[in-house]
Design an enzyme around this catalytic site. Structure first.
Site, PDB file in Angstrom:
ATOM      1  N   SER A  21       0.060   7.989  -2.656  1.00 18.54           N
ATOM      2  CA  SER A  21       0.281   6.652  -2.103  1.00 18.54           C
ATOM      3  C   SER A  21       1.777   6.328  -2.040  1.00 18.54           C
ATOM      4  CB  SER A  21      -0.502   5.620  -2.918  1.00 18.54           C
ATOM      5  OG  SER A  21      -0.560   4.377  -2.252  1.00 18.54           O
ATOM      6  N   ALA A  69       0.841  -1.206   0.000  1.00 18.30           N
ATOM      7  CA  ALA A  69       0.000   0.000   0.000  1.00 18.30           C
ATOM      8  C   ALA A  69       0.875   1.255   0.000  1.00 18.30           C
ATOM      9  CB  ALA A  69      -0.966  -0.033   1.177  1.00 18.30           C
ATOM     10  N   CYS A  70       0.528   2.236   0.822  1.00 24.03           N
ATOM     11  CA  CYS A  70       1.261   3.508   0.807  1.00 24.03           C
ATOM     12  C   CYS A  70       2.690   3.389   1.323  1.00 24.03           C
ATOM     13  CB  CYS A  70       0.506   4.564   1.619  1.00 24.03           C
ATOM     14  SG  CYS A  70      -1.050   5.104   0.867  1.00 24.03           S
ATOM     15  N   SER A  71       3.020   2.271   1.969  1.00 23.78           N
ATOM     16  CA  SER A  71       4.378   2.074   2.484  1.00 23.78           C
ATOM     17  C   SER A  71       5.290   1.356   1.500  1.00 23.78           C
ATOM     18  CB  SER A  71       4.337   1.279   3.801  1.00 23.78           C
ATOM     19  OG  SER A  71       3.816   2.062   4.841  1.00 23.78           O
ATOM     20  N   ALA A  72       4.827   1.123   0.292  1.00 24.87           N
ATOM     21  CA  ALA A  72       5.567   0.261  -0.637  1.00 24.87           C
ATOM     22  C   ALA A  72       6.957   0.796  -0.976  1.00 24.87           C
ATOM     23  CB  ALA A  72       4.755   0.048  -1.912  1.00 24.87           C
TER      24      ALA A  72
END
Length: 381
Positions: free
Chosen positions: A341, A156-159
């Site tokens: 993101s 998700a947004c931490s990718a």
């Protein structure tokens, strides 16, 4: 040998949507919905929707505009989604690969490299337009790599931070010497443009980061990383390949009501809960990363944070560095790009390296659904 971030690239989509444009479309949708469902609303069976304003959006998020790959469909109150033509796999480059390829070419140019110099490509983002073959392998073909590998990953947004850590791990293991980590986000396609609480959040973009092992360090040396996950449904998107089977089992239509203002088959979040729970966790992770590496918070010259929300960024900065912290330490691109993101911390890193001198320390940090939080400590060479 040192492992370094030596270059980045940024692809910005061709269209921008202002808050004012977005609100005009949303409010027209609200009027249409309320008129269509007037009787049900009067009976108390449905709840009337309320208008939004550009001022509300900016105050709540710090966002003034966002870039998108297609604009007309989003601003059509009868559609409210990007209209993107199908591209036949194997005959045309996919739209995600096209975006990532542009960003990667820029990064390679900035590093003085060519595609053949890469050993691996990681595409790390929040959603993929297909399950397989991997977008990374498609980019591998078009960039001109000679052998090597590519794979997709989703945190998700931490990718981005998880992707950097994965690239470092591959290099330390001897699997590669030079890896491109690419973040491609067409968030406009999984955003519910009919949901007042979140329709303004996201924008489209692509970034690329070159990570390589060098005898003579350059760029930013990667000193350490710290990753954390904890299960939460406060941010979710339940769209998936089992949808058909689940709808058939339930005896319901294949797709949710297109007019529904809320659906779990698109991005959905409990924003206030996310704010309360994620901000302290992010601050703690950064402080733990610094403590592990014997770094005092005041030694940080930059914090390149995930661009989720201006109020979150401000709170994390003040928690880590104190109430009087210089806001320029945590620069923002929210006003122009919105939340992009996985790509968002890399946009800030790409655009804001001012005043960084040799030996200066910085943290790249991302956070999002999962919950997932990642921090990468770097030193300017």
């Amino acid at each position: 040998m040192s492992i370094c971030i030596t270059a980045t690239g940024l692809y910005t989509p061709p269209y921008s949507i202002s808050n004012e444009e977005l609100v005009a479309t949303f409010n027209q949708y609200v009027d249409n919905y309320n008129a269509k469902n007037a009787d049900a609303i009067a009976r108390g069976e449905k709840t009337a929707l309320v208008h939004s304003t550009a001022e509300f959006i900016e105050k709540a998020s710090g966002i003034k505009s966002r870039y998108v790959m297609e604009k007309d469909g989003i601003l059509n109150p009868d559609i409210m989604a990007p209209v993107i033509p199908y591209r036949k796999l194997g005959e045309e480059m996919s739209i995600m690969a096209e975006m990532g390829l542009d960003a990667l070419k820029q990064a390679l140019d900035n590093a003085g490299l060519q595609g053949k110099d890469l050993d691996g490509i990681i595409v790390a983002c929040s959603n993929f337009q297909r399950v397989y073959p991997a977008i990374a392998i498609e980019i591998q073909q078009y960039i001109g790599m000679q052998g090597g590998f590519g794979f997709d990953m989703n945190v998700a947004c931490s990718a981005a931070t998880f992707g950097i850590a994965q690239a470092v791990g591959l290099i330390k293991a001897g699997t590669a010497k030079r890896v491109a980590m690419v973040n491609i986000e067409i968030t406009s396609a999984h955003l519910n443009w009919r949901n007042r609480d979140s329709h303004f959040i996201f924008g489209d973009v692509a970034t690329a980061t070159i990570i390589e092992e060098l005898a003579t360090p350059k760029g930013y040396e990667i000193l350490d990383s710290h990753l954390f996950t904890q299960f939460s449904t406060n941010i979710k998107n339940e769209y998936g390949f089992l949808d058909r089977s689940e709808f058939l089992a339930a005896g319901t239509p294949m797709y949710p009501d297109i007019d529904a203002p809320v659906t779990d088959k698109l991005f959905l979040q409990e924003g206030r809960k996310v704010f309360r729970e994620v901000c302290p966790a992010v601050s703690n992770l950064i402080l733990e990363l610094l403590h592990k590496n014997h770094v005092e918070p005041q030694q940080l010259k930059k914090m390149w944070l995930h661009q989720a929300n201006a109020n979150m960024i401000d709170l994390i900065l003040r928690t880590v560095l104190g109430k009087e912290a210089d806001k320029s330490i945590a620069p923002m691109v929210l006003a122009e790009y919105a939340n992009t993101s996985s790509a968002s911390p890399m946009i800030v890193f790409h655009k804001h390296q001012e005043n960084m001198q040799s030996g200066d320390l910085g943290v790249i940090c991302s956070f999002g659904a999962g919950y997932s939080i990642g921090g990468v400590l770097v030193k300017k060479v």
